[in-house]
Design a protein around this motif. Sequence first.
Motif, PDB file in Angstrom:
ATOM      1  N   SER A   1       0.717  -1.094   0.072  1.00 23.75           N
ATOM      2  CA  SER A   1       0.146   0.111   0.059  1.00 23.75           C
ATOM      3  C   SER A   1       0.824   1.428  -0.093  1.00 23.75           C
ATOM      4  O   SER A   1       0.663   2.039  -0.258  1.00 23.75           O
TER       5      SER A   1
ATOM      6  N   SER B   1     -18.026  -1.679  -0.613  1.00 28.53           N
ATOM      7  CA  SER B   1     -17.441  -1.393  -0.004  1.00 28.53           C
ATOM      8  C   SER B   1     -18.485  -0.406   1.813  1.00 28.53           C
ATOM      9  O   SER B   1     -18.953  -0.986   2.468  1.00 28.53           O
TER      10      SER B   1
ATOM     11  N   LEU C   1      -5.339  -6.238   2.256  1.00 26.21           N
ATOM     12  CA  LEU C   1      -5.009  -5.137   0.885  1.00 26.21           C
ATOM     13  C   LEU C   1      -6.475  -4.238   1.590  1.00 26.21           C
ATOM     14  O   LEU C   1      -6.724  -2.718   1.922  1.00 26.21           O
ATOM     15  N   TRP C   2      -7.967  -5.034   1.750  1.00 20.40           N
ATOM     16  CA  TRP C   2      -9.218  -4.634   2.714  1.00 20.40           C
ATOM     17  C   TRP C   2      -8.596  -3.078   3.479  1.00 20.40           C
ATOM     18  O   TRP C   2      -9.453  -2.354   2.764  1.00 20.40           O
TER      19      TRP C   2
ATOM     20  N   ASP D   1      -7.027  -0.602   2.151  1.00 21.21           N
ATOM     21  CA  ASP D   1      -8.120   0.694   1.543  1.00 21.21           C
ATOM     22  C   ASP D   1      -8.004   1.858   1.782  1.00 21.21           C
ATOM     23  O   ASP D   1      -8.594   2.317   3.192  1.00 21.21           O
TER      24      ASP D   1
ATOM     25  N   SER E   1     -12.275  -6.230  -3.672  1.00 19.95           N
ATOM     26  CA  SER E   1     -10.545  -6.148  -3.384  1.00 19.95           C
ATOM     27  C   SER E   1     -10.657  -6.369  -5.000  1.00 19.95           C
ATOM     28  O   SER E   1      -9.396  -5.416  -5.602  1.00 19.95           O
TER      29      SER E   1
ATOM     30  N   SER F   1     -11.200  -3.420  -7.389  1.00 19.09           N
ATOM     31  CA  SER F   1     -10.191  -1.947  -7.008  1.00 19.09           C
ATOM     32  C   SER F   1      -9.105  -1.993  -7.166  1.00 19.09           C
ATOM     33  O   SER F   1      -7.666  -0.817  -7.825  1.00 19.09           O
ATOM     34  N   TRP F   2      -8.264  -3.110  -7.501  1.00 19.76           N
ATOM     35  CA  TRP F   2      -7.118  -3.349  -7.232  1.00 19.76           C
ATOM     36  C   TRP F   2      -6.602  -3.946  -9.169  1.00 19.76           C
ATOM     37  O   TRP F   2      -6.099  -3.441  -9.646  1.00 19.76           O
TER      38      TRP F   2
ATOM     39  N   TYR G   1      -6.458  -0.187  -9.526  1.00 21.69           N
ATOM     40  CA  TYR G   1      -5.284   0.471  -9.412  1.00 21.69           C
ATOM     41  C   TYR G   1      -3.854   0.231  -9.724  1.00 21.69           C
ATOM     42  O   TYR G   1      -2.954   0.465 -10.485  1.00 21.69           O
TER      43      TYR G   1
END
Length: 428
Positions: free
Chosen positions: A76, A124, A229-230, A233, A379, A382-383, A386
Amino acid sequence: MGETGLRKRREDEKSIQSQEPKTTSLQKELGLISGISIIVGTIIGSGIFISPKSVLSNTEAVGPCLIIWAACGVLSTLGALCYAELGTMITKSGGEYPYLMEAYGPIPAYLFSWASLFVMKPSSFAIICLSFSEYVCSPFYPGCKPPEIVVKCLAAAAILFIATVNSLSVRLGSYVQNIFTTAKLVIVAIIVITGLVLLAQGNTKNFENSFEGTQLSVGAISLAFYNGLWAYDGWNQLNYITEELQNPYRNLPLAIVIGIPLVMACYILMNVSYFTVMTTTELLQSPAVAVTFGDRVLYPASWVVPLFVAFSTIGAANGTCLTSSRLIYVAGREGHMLKVLSYISVKRLTPAPAIIFYGVIATIYIIPGDINSLVNYFSFASWLFYGLTFLGLIVMRFTKKDLERPIKPITMHLQMLMEVVPPEEEPE
């Protein structure tokens, strides 16, 4: 034109300028402390209270579990440093949207906006409200898991409450956020300090043979990273306000290298606290990890833990609603969604249609889903974006060579971080 006419024209111009809305130019009012507070306050929400069990179930032992938490923090931090370069290279608000637009064109940016509105942001919101509901229900069902229908109904009620608060008043929503952020810091301090005291007293049995019996697969490690990773976030949220940071060339990277490692230290220490009082089996069987921790070490004041965890999660949900509903409002204003979503309540001065739309979509996610499946769903989406954004940073090194890059994470050093004045003075 005579002197009188010229004077009248100047007065008219000043009058027109004074009537222009102040929002046409964002003010640089946020300093380093504010930047760190935004990072820490956004990241620490419900993740650390629901993800420990999921990470442990995939790693199967204490040692790999703690390593995953540290690795997620490092990843992160590196991601946030890449965003620091993007944020000072493309000084536009909107997070990933302008970066994807510059790197690939309008189609990926358009897909990101729709994925955010229908997948990432509502899921989320649903995850946070479900975790809030579980922690509120746990004290009423000691020794067993709360009924699913009760958890989901309470989560839907939480969404309704938060949407109502933010529809009524922006100021009321900000007051709620400030109160619950304070509660969030209190519960983190209680868990960490209590765990360190117990550890100092010799409660180290659960840390012996920390890697014994570990059999990790690529799939298990991936799922463990998803859940870890959540919990982290929110590390990219500072990029949404780059234009409002004082001296972003210094404060943006410095807030990142202070804020995210601070969160990482809190997360690792909280997991150490959990393992100080619970074995891996007990932690996996716990319906709410922090509640079980409180029952073990804080009795008869154990009620403090679920209360403050509930405050923390509802505060995170409120902050998510506050920011994400504005994204829906902007999408409606730009023509990417229905025009009605860009309407503002004349009486309340809030984007009520966007808030209601956001709440309805989040409620739909609650009906069929559970926390773990929603975390994996969130996740992955999102990733994926990302990763596209990170790749876009590399692409623009070849396609946008003319863009100034005041910050380069690979070559960044202490002198740049501590530099008070940016490489080029900004025009006043």
